[in-house]
Design a protein around this motif. Structure first.
Motif, PDB file in Angstrom:
ATOM      1  N   GLU A  23      39.503 -33.835 -24.136  1.00 17.99           N
ATOM      2  CA  GLU A  23      38.598 -32.693 -24.264  1.00 17.99           C
ATOM      3  C   GLU A  23      37.197 -33.061 -23.790  1.00 17.99           C
ATOM      4  O   GLU A  23      36.548 -32.288 -23.065  1.00 17.99           O
ATOM      5  CB  GLU A  23      38.541 -32.218 -25.718  1.00 17.99           C
ATOM      6  N   GLN A  24      36.740 -34.249 -24.169  1.00 20.94           N
ATOM      7  CA  GLN A  24      35.408 -34.686 -23.761  1.00 20.94           C
ATOM      8  C   GLN A  24      35.307 -34.838 -22.243  1.00 20.94           C
ATOM      9  O   GLN A  24      34.297 -34.459 -21.634  1.00 20.94           O
ATOM     10  CB  GLN A  24      35.065 -36.019 -24.449  1.00 20.94           C
ATOM     11  N   PHE A  25      36.372 -35.366 -21.633  1.00 20.78           N
ATOM     12  CA  PHE A  25      36.351 -35.527 -20.178  1.00 20.78           C
ATOM     13  C   PHE A  25      36.342 -34.171 -19.476  1.00 20.78           C
ATOM     14  O   PHE A  25      35.591 -33.971 -18.511  1.00 20.78           O
ATOM     15  CB  PHE A  25      37.553 -36.354 -19.711  1.00 20.78           C
ATOM     16  N   VAL A  26      37.156 -33.241 -19.935  1.00 18.16           N
ATOM     17  CA  VAL A  26      37.188 -31.911 -19.314  1.00 18.16           C
ATOM     18  C   VAL A  26      35.824 -31.236 -19.448  1.00 18.16           C
ATOM     19  O   VAL A  26      35.334 -30.607 -18.499  1.00 18.16           O
ATOM     20  CB  VAL A  26      38.293 -31.043 -19.931  1.00 18.16           C
ATOM     21  N   ARG A  27      35.206 -31.359 -20.599  1.00 19.55           N
ATOM     22  CA  ARG A  27      33.875 -30.762 -20.786  1.00 19.55           C
ATOM     23  C   ARG A  27      32.858 -31.422 -19.862  1.00 19.55           C
ATOM     24  O   ARG A  27      31.950 -30.766 -19.352  1.00 19.55           O
ATOM     25  CB  ARG A  27      33.443 -30.865 -22.246  1.00 19.55           C
ATOM     26  N   PRO A  40      28.905 -38.484 -22.936  1.00 17.56           N
ATOM     27  CA  PRO A  40      28.883 -39.806 -22.311  1.00 17.56           C
ATOM     28  C   PRO A  40      29.796 -39.958 -21.108  1.00 17.56           C
ATOM     29  O   PRO A  40      29.751 -40.989 -20.430  1.00 17.56           O
ATOM     30  CB  PRO A  40      29.318 -40.739 -23.455  1.00 17.56           C
ATOM     31  N   MET A  41      30.623 -38.945 -20.816  1.00 12.34           N
ATOM     32  CA  MET A  41      31.541 -39.050 -19.691  1.00 12.34           C
ATOM     33  C   MET A  41      31.038 -38.306 -18.449  1.00 12.34           C
ATOM     34  O   MET A  41      31.715 -38.286 -17.419  1.00 12.34           O
ATOM     35  CB  MET A  41      32.925 -38.537 -20.091  1.00 12.34           C
ATOM     36  N   ASP A  42      29.854 -37.725 -18.558  1.00 10.22           N
ATOM     37  CA  ASP A  42      29.273 -37.001 -17.421  1.00 10.22           C
ATOM     38  C   ASP A  42      29.162 -37.882 -16.178  1.00 10.22           C
ATOM     39  O   ASP A  42      29.541 -37.490 -15.072  1.00 10.22           O
ATOM     40  CB  ASP A  42      27.866 -36.484 -17.759  1.00 10.22           C
ATOM     41  N   SER A  43      28.597 -39.067 -16.381  1.00  7.65           N
ATOM     42  CA  SER A  43      28.272 -39.932 -15.244  1.00  7.65           C
ATOM     43  C   SER A  43      29.509 -40.428 -14.526  1.00  7.65           C
ATOM     44  O   SER A  43      29.550 -40.490 -13.299  1.00  7.65           O
ATOM     45  CB  SER A  43      27.425 -41.113 -15.713  1.00  7.65           C
ATOM     46  N   GLU A  44      30.545 -40.794 -15.276  1.00  7.74           N
ATOM     47  CA  GLU A  44      31.754 -41.284 -14.604  1.00  7.74           C
ATOM     48  C   GLU A  44      32.461 -40.152 -13.867  1.00  7.74           C
ATOM     49  O   GLU A  44      32.986 -40.363 -12.777  1.00  7.74           O
ATOM     50  CB  GLU A  44      32.700 -41.987 -15.576  1.00  7.74           C
ATOM     51  N   ALA A  45      32.478 -38.957 -14.442  1.00  7.50           N
ATOM     52  CA  ALA A  45      33.098 -37.820 -13.755  1.00  7.50           C
ATOM     53  C   ALA A  45      32.383 -37.559 -12.436  1.00  7.50           C
ATOM     54  O   ALA A  45      33.019 -37.346 -11.392  1.00  7.50           O
ATOM     55  CB  ALA A  45      33.057 -36.578 -14.639  1.00  7.50           C
ATOM     56  N   ARG A  46      31.079 -37.603 -12.489  1.00  8.02           N
ATOM     57  CA  ARG A  46      30.277 -37.361 -11.284  1.00  8.02           C
ATOM     58  C   ARG A  46      30.515 -38.445 -10.235  1.00  8.02           C
ATOM     59  O   ARG A  46      30.661 -38.170  -9.036  1.00  8.02           O
ATOM     60  CB  ARG A  46      28.790 -37.293 -11.670  1.00  8.02           C
ATOM     61  N   GLU A  47      30.572 -39.706 -10.683  1.00  5.93           N
ATOM     62  CA  GLU A  47      30.746 -40.821  -9.751  1.00  5.93           C
ATOM     63  C   GLU A  47      32.150 -40.846  -9.148  1.00  5.93           C
ATOM     64  O   GLU A  47      32.302 -41.054  -7.935  1.00  5.93           O
ATOM     65  CB  GLU A  47      30.461 -42.148 -10.462  1.00  5.93           C
ATOM     66  N   PHE A  48      33.170 -40.607  -9.935  1.00  5.03           N
ATOM     67  CA  PHE A  48      34.529 -40.586  -9.390  1.00  5.03           C
ATOM     68  C   PHE A  48      34.677 -39.482  -8.347  1.00  5.03           C
ATOM     69  O   PHE A  48      35.260 -39.691  -7.282  1.00  5.03           O
ATOM     70  CB  PHE A  48      35.552 -40.381 -10.504  1.00  5.03           C
ATOM     71  N   ALA A  49      34.144 -38.314  -8.657  1.00  7.25           N
ATOM     72  CA  ALA A  49      34.231 -37.192  -7.717  1.00  7.25           C
ATOM     73  C   ALA A  49      33.447 -37.489  -6.436  1.00  7.25           C
ATOM     74  O   ALA A  49      33.898 -37.171  -5.328  1.00  7.25           O
ATOM     75  CB  ALA A  49      33.709 -35.918  -8.370  1.00  7.25           C
TER      76      ALA A  49
END
Length: 331
Positions: free
Chosen positions: A14-18, A280-289
């Motif tokens: 849920e946190q990652f999707v958000r 706290p997962m904002d940055s990794e989602a942005r970087e992976f994308a």
């Protein structure tokens, strides 16, 4: 946005999707869960519509989406990631991505052969506060003289374990224990900041199930040691530290880092300004994308090398302590 399928309907998915919603990087299109009811409840909580639900893993991977995020118990990561890659999906898998370095090597080779991405989701190393730590360490690297990282947090599942139940996180069947849950954060700290150690030694406090409830890990480098204290059966409020002779960089935590200070020889403590995302997962989602969209193979190879090194250290550490997973017997 990149179409996303997820495995698991827990708090971390849920946190990652958000985080992907906030960063507008990935768009959730498919959910796999063992039960349709759990998947429906998960989707409803996220206030999503038109999401395809699968309760059969093979059918799930035949669906039309680009990338899968895997947040199942540790021991399931390998088989699920392997199946995803075989079906042409890029993979983001929660850390640790595998139970053994052999499994990691298989996934890495398969991803390369298929021309796909394999990311280990060590979210904290992508956060702005960790980037600030990297800057400070690099600036004072000539004076670097060691570190102590601490991450001890009483598990919400430990009471169940003591009551005679068998939570996944405390079993060898699912590659559980303190090292493979909280310890992986601190090993990432050491690898990203200092590189690969020359020697690894882990002194574990065993539970009856055969996993480590807590322990002390030593990573020996050529000129200094890194001492790591981890645990899931007790709470610690000890700060973490990086040493530069007379001066010390203070981290409030070795895993979930929220605050940095600099302490000099006169015990003057100065706050180091930085930022911390609410998710706290904002940055990794942005970087992976970003890496996927820009085909930034230099950044990708760097992350893959970190993951490879961390997974090797984890196996060396538990081998030194005598921790045996069911996955070891499947080699």
């Amino acid at each position: 946005m990149i179409s996303l399928g997820i495995i698991g309907t827990n708090w971390i998915t849920e946190q990652f999707v958000r985080a992907t919603d906030i960063t507008k990087t990935f768009a959730l299109t498919h959910v796999y869960s063992r039960t349709e009811a759990k998947a429906e409840s998960f989707i409803e909580d996220l206030e999503k519509e038109n999401i395809k639900i699968s309760t059969d893993l093979d059918a799930f991977f035949k669906e039309d989406f680009d990338t899968v995020y895997i947040a199942s118990p540790n021991a399931l990561h390998f088989s699920q990631a392997q199946k995803a890659l075989e079906n042409g999906k890029n993979v983001i898998v929660e850390k640790p991505s595998t139970s053994t370095i052999q499994e990691f090597t298989i996934l890495e080779k398969l991803a390369h052969e298929k021309g796909l991405y394999l990311f280990e989701a060590a979210r904290h190393i992508h956060e702005p506060i960790f980037k600030k730590i990297e800057e400070v360490v690099e600036k004072h690297r000539d004076d670097l003289s060691g570190a102590t990282f601490s991450y001890m947090k009483y598990s919400s599942r430990y009471d169940a374990y003591q009551a005679g139940k068998n939570p996944n996180v405390f079993t060898t069947k699912f590659s559980g224990g303190a090292l493979y849950d909280l310890g992986v954060y601190t090993v990432y700290d050491a690898v990203v900041l200092f590189g690969q150690p020359e020697k690894v030694d882990y002194d574990a406090e065993f539970l009856d199930s055969g996993v480590d409830g807590s322990g002390a890990l030593t990573l020996k480098y050529s000129n200094f040691d890194v001492n790591i204290i981890i645990g899931k059966t007790k709470n610690s409020y000890m700060s973490s530290e990086v040493y530069f002779g007379r001066d010390t960089l203070l981290l409030d935590n070795g895993g979930d880092i929220n605050h940095l200070d600099w302490a000099d020889d006169n015990k003057n403590i100065t706050d180091i300004p930085t930022t911390k995302s609410e998710n706290p997962m904002d940055s990794e989602a942005r970087e992976f994308a970003r890496i996927m969209t820009e085909n930034d193979h230099a950044s990708y190879d760097k992350l893959l090398q970190y993951a490879r090194t961390v997974n090797r250290i984890l196996e060396q550490a538990r081998t030194s302590a005598g921790i045996v997973f069911d996955a070891d017997e499947e080699k």
